[in-house]
Design a protein around this motif. Structure first.
Motif, short mmCIF file in Angstrom:
data_model
loop_
_atom_site.label_atom_id
_atom_site.label_comp_id
_atom_site.label_asym_id
_atom_site.label_seq_id
_atom_site.Cartn_x
_atom_site.Cartn_y
_atom_site.Cartn_z
N ASN A 3 63.14 62.28 20.52
CA ASN A 3 64.31 61.42 20.71
C ASN A 3 64.33 60.69 22.05
N THR A 4 63.17 60.41 22.59
CA THR A 4 63.08 59.63 23.82
C THR A 4 62.33 58.35 23.51
N TYR A 5 62.98 57.23 23.78
CA TYR A 5 62.39 55.93 23.49
C TYR A 5 62.52 55.05 24.74
N THR A 6 61.44 54.41 25.10
CA THR A 6 61.48 53.56 26.29
C THR A 6 60.75 52.25 26.04
N GLN A 7 61.08 51.27 26.85
CA GLN A 7 60.38 49.99 26.89
C GLN A 7 60.35 49.59 28.36
N LEU A 8 59.33 50.07 29.06
CA LEU A 8 59.23 49.87 30.50
C LEU A 8 57.98 49.05 30.78
N ASN A 9 58.18 47.80 31.12
CA ASN A 9 57.08 46.87 31.37
C ASN A 9 56.96 46.64 32.87
N ILE A 10 55.84 47.07 33.44
CA ILE A 10 55.67 47.04 34.89
C ILE A 10 54.51 46.12 35.28
N HIS A 11 54.78 45.26 36.23
CA HIS A 11 53.79 44.33 36.78
C HIS A 11 53.50 44.78 38.20
N CYS A 12 52.28 45.21 38.47
CA CYS A 12 51.88 45.63 39.81
C CYS A 12 50.86 44.66 40.39
N VAL A 13 50.95 44.48 41.68
CA VAL A 13 50.03 43.61 42.41
C VAL A 13 49.53 44.38 43.62
N PHE A 14 48.21 44.35 43.83
CA PHE A 14 47.66 44.92 45.05
C PHE A 14 46.46 44.12 45.49
N ALA A 15 46.08 44.31 46.76
CA ALA A 15 45.12 43.40 47.39
C ALA A 15 43.85 44.10 47.84
N VAL A 16 42.80 43.29 47.93
CA VAL A 16 41.49 43.72 48.42
C VAL A 16 41.55 43.83 49.95
N LYS A 17 40.92 44.86 50.48
CA LYS A 17 40.82 45.01 51.94
C LYS A 17 39.49 44.41 52.40
N ASN A 18 39.52 43.69 53.48
CA ASN A 18 38.33 43.10 54.12
C ASN A 18 37.80 41.89 53.37
N ARG A 19 37.61 40.85 54.11
CA ARG A 19 37.12 39.58 53.56
C ARG A 19 35.77 39.68 52.86
N GLU A 20 34.88 40.51 53.36
CA GLU A 20 33.53 40.55 52.78
C GLU A 20 33.49 41.19 51.39
N SER A 21 34.60 41.75 50.97
CA SER A 21 34.64 42.42 49.67
C SER A 21 35.35 41.61 48.59
N PHE A 22 35.47 40.32 48.78
CA PHE A 22 36.15 39.51 47.77
C PHE A 22 35.50 39.68 46.41
N LEU A 23 36.32 39.61 45.38
CA LEU A 23 35.84 39.76 44.01
C LEU A 23 35.44 38.39 43.45
N LYS A 24 34.16 38.23 43.20
CA LYS A 24 33.68 36.99 42.59
C LYS A 24 34.06 36.99 41.12
N LYS A 25 34.06 35.82 40.53
CA LYS A 25 34.51 35.64 39.16
C LYS A 25 33.86 36.60 38.16
N GLU A 26 32.53 36.72 38.22
CA GLU A 26 31.82 37.58 37.27
C GLU A 26 32.12 39.06 37.52
N VAL A 27 32.33 39.43 38.78
CA VAL A 27 32.68 40.81 39.13
C VAL A 27 34.11 41.11 38.69
N LEU A 28 34.99 40.15 38.89
CA LEU A 28 36.40 40.33 38.53
C LEU A 28 36.55 40.64 37.04
N LYS A 29 35.77 39.98 36.20
CA LYS A 29 35.83 40.26 34.75
C LYS A 29 35.50 41.71 34.46
N LYS A 30 34.48 42.24 35.13
CA LYS A 30 34.09 43.64 34.95
C LYS A 30 35.18 44.58 35.47
#
Length: 153
Positions: A3-30
């Motif tokens: 008898n417990t029903y929920t609809q909890l939609n959560i949008h989270c955002v977090f960031a990469v540390k250090n410039r040299e570790s940016f996620l390139k397009k092909e890496v981001l897909k993985k």
């Protein structure tokens, strides 16, 4: 739980540390696919996972037996370990501390999914800083500049 029903939609955002570790397009897909798998393994339904070179958005149905902080901590820990073990970026990959979390009603899900899936186009005209500050403003979240992400505009 019976008898417990929920609809909890959560949008989270977090960031990469250090410039040299940016996620390139092909890496981001993985990484997006891998993070979706982490969520599914926790019995959390991912609605959208995508980002851009310096940050990621995850949108999911929150299981009421979980906490957002536990989910984000596990997603960050497991995904950064996987990124490093597979040498997907130059240097040591880490996520920055902290995250933003925002809740949406079911009627808003399609708009949020579309927004997250369009990150590449979105960031042709808006920086991550602008995007994140707009989210904080939209949800009327007070913040201290001292505790914001390191932005790489």
């Amino acid at each position: 739980m019976a008898n417990t029903y929920t609809q909890l939609n959560i949008h989270c955002v977090f960031a990469v540390k250090n410039r040299e570790s940016f996620l390139k397009k092909e890496v981001l897909k993985k990484v997006n696919k891998y993070i979706s798998g982490i969520l599914k393994n926790r019995d959390i339904f991912p609605l959208a996972v995508n980002g851009w070179k310096d940050h990621i958005h995850i949108f999911f149905e929150l299981n009421p037996n979980e906490t957002i902080s536990d989910i984000v901590r596990e997603v960050k820990a497991i995904s950064s370990k996987w990124i490093n073990e597979n040498h997907l970026v130059n240097g040591l990959f880490r996520w920055q501390e902290g995250y933003g979390a925002f809740s949406y009603s079911r009627s808003q899900r399609k708009n949020v999914i579309d927004y997250i899936e369009a990150q590449e186009n979105h960031h042709k005209v808006k920086t991550f800083r602008e995007e994140y500050l707009a989210l904080l403003d939209k949800f009327e979240i007070e913040f201290n500049d001292k505790y914001l992400f390191e932005f790489y505009d």
